[in-house]
Motif scaffolding. Structure first.
Motif, PDB file in Angstrom:
ATOM      1  N   LEU A 318       0.828  -1.206   0.000  1.00 44.65           N
ATOM      2  CA  LEU A 318       0.000   0.000   0.000  1.00 44.65           C
ATOM      3  C   LEU A 318       0.864   1.258   0.000  1.00 44.65           C
ATOM      4  CD1 LEU A 318      -3.032   0.111  -0.141  1.00 44.65           C
ATOM      5  CD2 LEU A 318      -3.115   0.437   2.342  1.00 44.65           C
ATOM      6  N   ASP A 319       1.968   1.234   0.772  1.00 42.05           N
ATOM      7  CA  ASP A 319       2.875   2.373   0.792  1.00 42.05           C
ATOM      8  C   ASP A 319       3.451   2.644  -0.590  1.00 42.05           C
ATOM      9  OD1 ASP A 319       2.438   2.700   3.475  1.00 42.05           O
ATOM     10  OD2 ASP A 319       4.252   1.624   4.112  1.00 42.05           O
ATOM     11  N   SER A 324       3.501   5.805  -5.681  1.00 34.95           N
ATOM     12  CA  SER A 324       3.569   5.817  -7.139  1.00 34.95           C
ATOM     13  C   SER A 324       2.403   6.572  -7.756  1.00 34.95           C
ATOM     14  CB  SER A 324       3.605   4.390  -7.691  1.00 34.95           C
ATOM     15  OG  SER A 324       2.400   3.705  -7.383  1.00 34.95           O
ATOM     16  N   ASN A 325       1.325   6.739  -6.978  1.00 34.96           N
ATOM     17  CA  ASN A 325       0.155   7.446  -7.497  1.00 34.96           C
ATOM     18  C   ASN A 325       0.024   8.848  -6.893  1.00 34.96           C
ATOM     19  OD1 ASN A 325      -1.712   5.475  -9.210  1.00 34.96           O
ATOM     20  ND2 ASN A 325      -0.722   4.257  -7.610  1.00 34.96           N
TER      21      ASN A 325
END
Length: 325
Positions: A318-319, A324-325
């Protein structure tokens, strides 16, 4: 030899056997038959209408290629299952609802075409037969198949697999085991996402057009974690992670089946019934050289399942995803 001369010769043999005087025997020289007069063993037969289908005589045992299409067959003829030299069997455009397990006795069969029939399943018994070593081309398109058995991925010699126009709601869980697969088409089915093992494929051509793929959302996980882990889950993870040999002679068969479909976390560890599941986007060009567009919008991406063995592994993913988004 010439048929009439041969008949005379056999008559002479019969008379000689009965003690007839040699002077009275109708002997004559036998003339060898010309090459053009000798009928070669038949290796190919194509039947494309019901009226041409043989009802009273057997198929030549020398057949290597048999096509019986548009014959309205409701089942596979048992005479066909005796053709041990068959390499290519085309039963397309019939009304076949079920496949007999004895197809697995066709030890030389390389191509099986069942396009446009009424099949609702493909049995696990066929996947465990000698087809494992011979079958390279399989066309199950335009049938009514909703799912393929776990054992399907035992057909490891498959090069070309056609599953278009069925009712598939999922692809085989261990599809990545099909190491030789180069052409895969499963267009116009009901696939919501792809199995995690799909990443392991190395294809030349892939067609998944017209499936109702769901929009992936990694932020909405399906949590199936059991904390603390059950003893069964711990033992199963250790068995897979440490590559401990097992079999039905050591464990109950249902446990062996569970171990065969163990899920793999992003960290490489195994998980059985305790996991976190999400779907993420995968560009299909990662597994195929040529990709048919997934939809009319020109997309080549599809949702694929990811598994995590613990909250820690999911948090790390999740990190990275959020960064990246």
């Amino acid at each position: 030899a010439n048929a009439s001369n041969l008949k005379n010769f056999l008559s002479a043999v019969r008379l000689a056997h009965q003690g007839t005087d040699i002077g009275a025997l109708p002997l004559s020289a036998l003339v060898p038959a010309k090459t053009s007069e000798v009928e070669k063993p038949k290796t190919k037969m194509i039947i494309t209408s019901r009226r041409d289908y043989p009802l009273t005589k057997n198929f030549p045992y020398s057949l290597e290629h048999l096509q019986t299409s548009y014959c309205k067959l409701a089942r596979i003829d048992t005479r066909v299952l005796c053709l041990k030299k068959l390499r290519k069997l085309d039963l397309s455009h019939n009304h076949i609802k079920q496949l007999p397990a004895t197809i697995g006795d066709l030890t030389c069969l390389q191509e099986l075409n069942l396009h446009d029939n009424h099949l609702e399943s493909f049995s696990g018994a066929l996947c465990n037969s000698t087809l494992q070593k011979s079958l390279q081309f399989l066309d199950l398109s335009q049938n009514k198949i909703k799912a393929l058995p776990i054992q399907f991925c035992q057909l490891r010699e498959l090069v070309n697999l056609k599953l278009d126009d069925n009712e598939l709601i999922r692809l085989p869980f261990k599809i990545g085991q099909l190491n030789h697969l180069r052409f895969l088409s499963a267009a116009r089915n009901k696939l919501p996402f792809l199995p995690s093992d799909f990443r392991k494929l190395c294809l030349e051509n892939l067609d998944l057009f017209g499936n109702p793929f769901e929009q992936p959302n990694p932020l909405v996980p399906n949590i199936q974690l059991k904390i603390p882990l059950t003893l069964l889950e711990c033992a199963a993870r250790a068995t897979v992670n440490q590559r401990i040999p097992y079999g039905c002679h050591l464990l109950p068969s249902h446990l062996c089946e569970d171990l065969e479909v163990a899920k793999t976390c992003q960290c490489g560890s195994a998980c059985l019934s305790s996991f976190i599941q999400i779907t993420v986007t995968m560009n299909l060009h990662h597994v195929a050289h040529t990709v048919v567009l997934v939809d009319n919008m020109g997309g080549t991406e599809a949702p694929i399942i990811c598994y995590f063995c613990s909250l820690g592994c999911y948090s790390q993913f999740l990190d990275r995803y959020l960064q990246s988004n």
